[in-house]
Write an enzyme that holds these catalytic residues in place. Structure first.
Site, short mmCIF file in Angstrom:
data_model
loop_
_atom_site.label_atom_id
_atom_site.label_comp_id
_atom_site.label_asym_id
_atom_site.label_seq_id
_atom_site.Cartn_x
_atom_site.Cartn_y
_atom_site.Cartn_z
N TYR A 107 37.12 50.83 24.34
CA TYR A 107 36.11 49.88 24.80
C TYR A 107 36.65 49.20 26.05
O TYR A 107 37.80 48.81 26.11
CB TYR A 107 35.83 48.83 23.74
N TRP A 109 36.12 48.08 30.57
CA TRP A 109 35.70 48.43 31.94
C TRP A 109 36.81 49.26 32.57
O TRP A 109 37.47 48.84 33.51
CB TRP A 109 35.48 47.17 32.74
#
Length: 761
Positions: A107, A109
């Protein structure tokens, strides 16, 4: 050579000598470039960069198992050794446990590029092996992501179809934002943000007469150009305030009953609760004033202004990252429906203006190309914020959005991109949970806490060290991203790592399909170009694109208005809810029988609230100097520290009561843990509140993992779900006490690698 490169926080322009970047500036096409980009060049060759593959010493000596994880040194090994060890372990786990024994985390960016996006790379690879336990939802808006499809539609569609800033500028008279209209959050966007235009749009809207009201405990959590009126309720009480606004609209006949009858369902059930008919307690402004500490007259005046104006009600993502976070989001929709302005230019509801730089951009005709992940045959999954519970309680059953989920027995965690020791709460519990699997594998650029709590750590390239292309989630600008430098140390692309594992595991090119990175980029782009052509949109050839600056993906309607089609024709443009209408009362949610999320929005007191041992309300929000925890060792992030620690802000009244001075090193504590921070005293923080940003790299004291020396607030936040409906994070709020740190300042160690040894003994 000077080149540009897309990041999550803007496009940078930089000069490179082939090994490192210099003279980094914001892109010439960006009207408002942000300073976060300076973290990139200053981090690339930082001492915390992972240079070579490394394996935890105890894992090498004793074999798979979590004992000593997070405490023991690492042994640097060759790539061949690391890949042989990993491929053998993957075979063991899949042969013994099957796909339910592997959790594909990642999980976060991880990359602004679309091909080298770490999560996509990992999930594609694990699907080639037979699948993996997956996660649904997210930490940013997981609570509303579960709620809104029942109420008004998919949260991603709502944000992509958001009324554009140009329409707000022309039509909105009153812009009410619950939870801030943040300049810092508008600096970033998933996948990248090319042009930071929010500031200028807000400034122009203000000049055109739009009045901004910011309802938040933090006065400066909005663009200065908005010149906001500040209303500061007690944290966690927004649902009570919103119910009181609904009460006033109803009591004075200001609700649009014709709109409610035509476009919504369940208003009668809700308004009976608001009036107190169903429970004996009217949700009046007087009632709400005692809970929120906002004067009754101010609540009454705001309700009347809402009804008199073309009003946009914005609910930031922060509002649902708390106990019962569904309620303020649901109430935001309900208030907008009562005003009858949903679907009108400049009016209605939105979830996320100021939460991300892309909310308020017009929807593109299509997303950019990306690496296909394939199909995951494994059926087990968890809500993303329940990872610690899964690892600690295999076989346990939890409710989730009308279902019951059984936690699988995970033996191997594979993480590529992202840092759960940033995103997750109660880090002491997470650290304990990370002891449970036999093996944890991490691809990382830096020695983050996740890497330090792993067994096999493989050095990955930064985006500036690899060829890719990228565009943000709803950003129309699509950029080629040629590598600007060679990789640091022995770092490899995730694609190269998985390609080498593919050979060892005999996958017959199921992952790579025999293509190089450049061949994949050209293949994906060419397929995408053909799809666009069939829809009447022409884009350049791959060669022209790759040699150019960027191309612009067409948008559908630069002046889009959220839910305009539904308002104009509710029969042929039904909402994607069970009834096809706005559900102020949801029969489906009510059927689940959840006491912590009933069938219509209500006031539910937070579990950490008044008259408890800790008197200050902690707000743990997003940082100004980095994106989440990314590049915390970069120049911009380090400049924001105080005494090398994350700054905490407090009102002068609370500081004086504790005899604290500006610049003190303070300890923030509760029953879960404590952290050190540098104190900033400011009247921009509501009394009774202390604010510290998330993302300081977790630096636990060797003798006490619940004590972070660097200022990570997630040693303080509770790992408990918002509700049984969403199982979303409640990271935004916690109760704490603050005191001066009187002892010598302990060392900060996150800017150095862990102990690396040359042998396995």
């Amino acid at each position: 050579m000077r080149s540009s490169h897309l990041t999550h926080f803007g496009v940078l322009e930089a000069e490179s000598n082939g090994k490192s970047l210099s003279a980094v500036t914001g892109w010439h096409g960006d009207p408002d470039p942000r300073q976060i980009i300076h973290n990139v060049a200053s981090s690339q060759h930082h001492p915390a960069r992972i240079r070579r593959p490394a394996v935890r010493q105890g894992w090498l000596q004793r074999g798979p198992g979590g004992t000593g994880r997070g405490d023991e040194p690492f042994v640097e090994v060759t790539w061949n050794e690391a890949l042989d060890l990993l491929s053998t372990e993957l075979r063991r786990v899949y042969d013994t446990h099957g796909s339910s024994g592997v959790y594909g985390g990642s999980y976060g960016w991880s990359s602004a590029g679309r091909f080298h996006h770490g999560q996509s790379q990992l999930h594609r690879f694990l699907n080639c092996l037979g699948g993996y336990v997956s996660a649904v939802g997210d930490y940013s808006y997981g609570t509303s992501g579960a709620l809104l499809p029942h109420v008004i539609g998919s949260v991603n569609e709502i944000m992509a179809d958001a009324t554009t800033w140009s329409v707000i500028r022309e039509h909105t008279e009153l812009f009410i934002s619950f939870g801030g209209l943040s300049e810092k959050n508008s600096a970033v966007g998933p996948g990248g943000i090319a042009r930071h235009a929010t500031r200028s749009e807000i400034e122009r809207a203000r000049e055109a007469g739009c009045h901004f009201v910011d309802i938040t405990p933090i006065r400066d959590d909005a663009f200065a150009e908005a010149d906001t009126e500040w209303i500061a309720p007690r944290p966690g009480s927004d649902a009570a305030l919103m119910l009181a606004l609904a009460h006033k609209l109803d009591a004075e006949g200001l609700a649009d009953l014709e709109f409610l009858e035509t476009y919504a369902v369940g208003y009668d059930r809700f308004i009976a609760y608001v009036r107190g008919t169903s429970d004996g307690q009217p949700k009046s402004p007087e009632w709400a004033s005692k809970i929120t500490e906002i004067p009754t007259d101010a609540i009454v005046a705001l309700a009347r202004r809402m009804a008199e104006s073309r009003t946009m009600i914005n609910v930031s993502w922060s509002m649902q990252r708390q106990d019962h976070g569904e309620q303020p989001v649901w109430l935001g929709v309900t208030l907008a429906a009562m005003l009858g302005q949903i679907g009108l230019p400049g009016g209605g509801f939105q979830h996320g203006y100021g939460s991300s730089g892309d909310v308020g951009l017009a929807r593109r005709v299509t997303s950019p190309p990306r690496l296909p992940q394939g199909t995951n045959p494994e059926r087990s999954y968890i809500p993303v914020a329940r990872i610690a519970d899964m690892l600690l309680n295999p076989g346990a059953v939890i409710p989730f959005n009308g279902r019951e989920l059984t936690f699988p027995h995970v033996d191997l965690v594979y993480w590529v991109g992202g840092n759960p020791f940033h995103h997750h709460q109660d880090l002491t519990k997470l650290r304990r949970a990370f002891q449970r699997p036999s093996t944890i594998v991490v691809h990382e650029q830096f020695w983050t806490s996740t890497a330090r709590n792993a067994d096999i750590v493989l050095p990955a390239t930064m985006t500036i060290e690899r060829d890719d292309f990228g565009a943000g989630r709803n950003d129309p600008l699509f950029f080629p991203m040629p590598a600007l430098t060679e990789p640091a140390g022995e770092a490899r692309d995730d694609y190269a790592i998985f390609g080498a594992l593919e050979e060892r595991l005999g996958l017959n090119q199921a992952f790579t399909e025999g293509r190089t990175v450049q061949q994949w980029l050209e293949h994906l782009y060419s397929e995408w170009r053909e799809r666009l052509a069939t829809r009447g949109h022409t884009v350049p050839s791959f060669e022209e694109f790759w040699d150019g600056d960027y191309i612009e993906i067409p948008v559908l309607d630069p002046g889009q208005v959220l839910h305009a089609d539904y308002r104009n024709d509710p029969v042929n443009h039904r909402l994607r809810t069970p009834s096809g209408r706005i559900e102020i009362y949801s029969e489906k949610i009510d059927s689940f029988g959840y006491e912590d999320c009933p069938g219509h929005p209500v006031w539910l007191e937070p579990r950490e609230w008044r008259d408890q041992p800790y008197p200050l309300h902690l707000i743990s929000n997003q940082p100004k100097t980095r994106l989440h925890s990314q590049l915390d060792i970069g120049t911009t992030s380090k400049r924001g520290k105080l005494h090398r620690r994350e700054p905490a802000r407090m009102n002068p009244v609370d500081a004086a009561a504790r005899k604290l001075q500006n610049g003190d090193v303070v300890r923030i504590r509760n029953d879960r843990g404590s952290c050190l921070a540098g104190l900033i005293i400011t009247d921009a923080i509501r009394p009774g509140v202390v604010q510290i940003a998330t993302g300081a790299w977790y630096d636990p004291d060797p003798s006490d993992p619940s004590f972070c020396r660097h200022g990570n607030p997630n040693v303080l936040t509770a790992d408990r779900p918002s509700s049984s409906l969403s199982q979303g994070t409640t990271a935004q709020h916690a109760l704490v006490e603050v005191e001066r740190w009187e002892r010598p300042h302990p060392p900060i160690t996150v800017d150095k690698p862990p102990k690396l040894v040359d042998n396995r003994a």
